[in-house]
Design a protein around this motif. Structure first.
Motif, mmCIF file in Angstrom:
data_model
loop_
_atom_site.group_PDB
_atom_site.id
_atom_site.type_symbol
_atom_site.label_atom_id
_atom_site.label_comp_id
_atom_site.label_asym_id
_atom_site.label_seq_id
_atom_site.Cartn_x
_atom_site.Cartn_y
_atom_site.Cartn_z
ATOM 1 N N UNK A 51 12.561 -24.745 -22.464
ATOM 2 C CA UNK A 51 12.377 -23.308 -22.171
ATOM 3 C C UNK A 51 11.015 -22.826 -22.664
ATOM 4 N N UNK A 52 10.641 -23.242 -23.870
ATOM 5 C CA UNK A 52 9.356 -22.827 -24.433
ATOM 6 C C UNK A 52 8.180 -23.457 -23.688
ATOM 7 N N UNK A 53 8.359 -24.695 -23.216
ATOM 8 C CA UNK A 53 7.296 -25.343 -22.441
ATOM 9 C C UNK A 53 7.062 -24.611 -21.114
ATOM 10 N N UNK A 54 8.167 -24.210 -20.471
ATOM 11 C CA UNK A 54 8.035 -23.439 -19.223
ATOM 12 C C UNK A 54 7.322 -22.118 -19.494
ATOM 13 N N UNK A 55 7.677 -21.504 -20.620
ATOM 14 C CA UNK A 55 7.069 -20.227 -21.007
ATOM 15 C C UNK A 55 5.565 -20.392 -21.241
ATOM 16 N N UNK A 56 5.184 -21.490 -21.903
ATOM 17 C CA UNK A 56 3.774 -21.697 -22.238
ATOM 18 C C UNK A 56 2.912 -21.905 -20.990
ATOM 19 N N UNK A 57 3.392 -22.715 -20.023
ATOM 20 C CA UNK A 57 2.556 -22.978 -18.846
ATOM 21 C C UNK A 57 2.416 -21.743 -17.935
ATOM 22 N N UNK A 58 3.321 -20.775 -18.102
ATOM 23 C CA UNK A 58 3.196 -19.522 -17.350
ATOM 24 C C UNK A 58 2.360 -18.487 -18.102
ATOM 25 N N UNK A 59 2.139 -18.728 -19.387
ATOM 26 C CA UNK A 59 1.458 -17.757 -20.239
ATOM 27 C C UNK A 59 0.008 -17.526 -19.814
ATOM 28 N N UNK A 60 -0.376 -16.272 -19.693
ATOM 29 C CA UNK A 60 -1.750 -15.927 -19.318
ATOM 30 C C UNK A 60 -2.731 -16.402 -20.383
ATOM 31 N N UNK A 61 -2.348 -16.236 -21.651
ATOM 32 C CA UNK A 61 -3.222 -16.659 -22.751
ATOM 33 C C UNK A 61 -3.445 -18.174 -22.743
ATOM 34 N N UNK A 62 -2.366 -18.932 -22.498
ATOM 35 C CA UNK A 62 -2.495 -20.403 -22.473
ATOM 36 C C UNK A 62 -3.382 -20.834 -21.309
ATOM 37 N N UNK A 63 -3.280 -20.125 -20.187
ATOM 38 C CA UNK A 63 -4.122 -20.462 -19.024
ATOM 39 C C UNK A 63 -5.590 -20.129 -19.305
ATOM 40 N N UNK A 64 -5.816 -19.006 -19.958
ATOM 41 C CA UNK A 64 -7.192 -18.646 -20.342
ATOM 42 C C UNK A 64 -7.809 -19.727 -21.227
ATOM 43 N N UNK A 65 -7.035 -20.173 -22.199
ATOM 44 C CA UNK A 65 -7.525 -21.159 -23.159
ATOM 45 C C UNK A 65 -7.806 -22.497 -22.478
ATOM 46 N N UNK A 66 -6.918 -22.889 -21.562
ATOM 47 C CA UNK A 66 -7.103 -24.156 -20.837
ATOM 48 C C UNK A 66 -8.392 -24.122 -20.015
ATOM 49 N N UNK A 67 -8.642 -23.008 -19.348
ATOM 50 C CA UNK A 67 -9.853 -22.881 -18.522
ATOM 51 C C UNK A 67 -11.097 -22.867 -19.399
ATOM 52 N N UNK A 68 -11.034 -22.178 -20.534
ATOM 53 C CA UNK A 68 -12.207 -22.146 -21.420
ATOM 54 C C UNK A 68 -12.524 -23.548 -21.958
ATOM 55 N N UNK A 69 -11.485 -24.285 -22.323
ATOM 56 C CA UNK A 69 -11.709 -25.640 -22.851
ATOM 57 C C UNK A 69 -12.403 -26.524 -21.825
ATOM 58 N N UNK A 70 -11.967 -26.440 -20.579
ATOM 59 C CA UNK A 70 -12.500 -27.312 -19.537
ATOM 60 C C UNK A 70 -13.898 -26.878 -19.076
ATOM 61 N N UNK A 71 -14.121 -25.567 -18.992
ATOM 62 C CA UNK A 71 -15.379 -25.085 -18.407
ATOM 63 C C UNK A 71 -16.458 -24.743 -19.426
#
Length: 232
Positions: A51-71
């Protein structure tokens, strides 16, 4: 105001919007959720972990962080995939943040051959597109805390927050305790030949994340314009 001059409008560029993101808060919130995944996994609460993993991949903050790390943070940020995209603007970053929330169809990897140090051989690298790398970073952020709860305290390879210096310190302490021996093992073509089905059987995660993992494994590679399937 003089004739012909309108009232100046406040300028809010996408650049400013990206810079204005409260990154400290973003990191704190994502880490808090990762910590919850770690603790749930440690205590054997598998349903809560999913449940928490599903929550994290939908999280706007987690998506922001993933994009910043890659770019921005990663060394390979200027390496292009098969789409040729290498440097992206803040506007494009925010677009990727939006796109990696849903189901993405993975693009093939771009094959790059790099020389092995001190040898004539070259080793192949597979470069995903920036968007695929961002989704991979997001999925990794959800899966990693669960696996961290299972790994041994004395392993140091590919672990977050651990370095070669940590391993050296551990070796130093072990040697000081008396007798010791060292083993050096290398499995030939280990990563080249890992069985996909066996690898996926070891991972118990939400079905949408498993689907992502499977399509990344099966995405294929483009080597000098020639497409090859990735069977292993």
């Amino acid at each position: 105001l003089k004739k012909g001059f309108g009232k100046p409008k406040p300028i809010k560029t996408t650049n400013n919007a990206w810079r204005a993101i409260p990154w400290t808060k973003v990191q704190r919130k994502v880490f808090k959720l990762q910590k919850s995944i770690f603790q749930a996994a440690k205590s054997g609460q598998d349903a809560k972990v999913r449940r928490l993993q599903r929550l994290l991949v939908k999280s706007y903050y987690a998506r922001l962080l993933a994009v910043r790390r890659v770019t921005q943070d990663n060394q390979g940020k200027k390496t292009a995939g098969v789409d040729g995209v290498r440097a992206i603007s803040p506007r494009q970053r925010l677009e990727i943040v939006k796109n990696i929330k849903g189901n993405l169809k993975a693009k093939p990897l771009r094959r790059v051959w790099i020389p092995k140090p001190g040898r004539d051989e070259k080793r192949p690298l597979g470069i995903p597109t920036i968007q695929d790398r961002a989704r991979q970073a997001l999925v990794k952020s959800a899966l990693e805390p669960e696996w961290e709860s299972r790994f041994e305290g004395t392993s140091y390879g590919f672990r977050p927050g651990r370095s070669a210096q940590d391993a050296i310190s551990r070796i130093y302490l072990s040697i000081n305790n008396g007798e010791y021996y060292a083993l050096d093992a290398d499995i030939a073509k280990c990563f080249d030949r890992i069985n996909h089905d066996y690898l996926l059987s070891k991972i118990h995660c939400p079905s949408n994340l498993k689907r992502d993992l499977k399509q990344w494994l099966k995405a294929g590679v483009l080597d000098n314009g020639v497409f090859e399937d990735t069977e292993a």
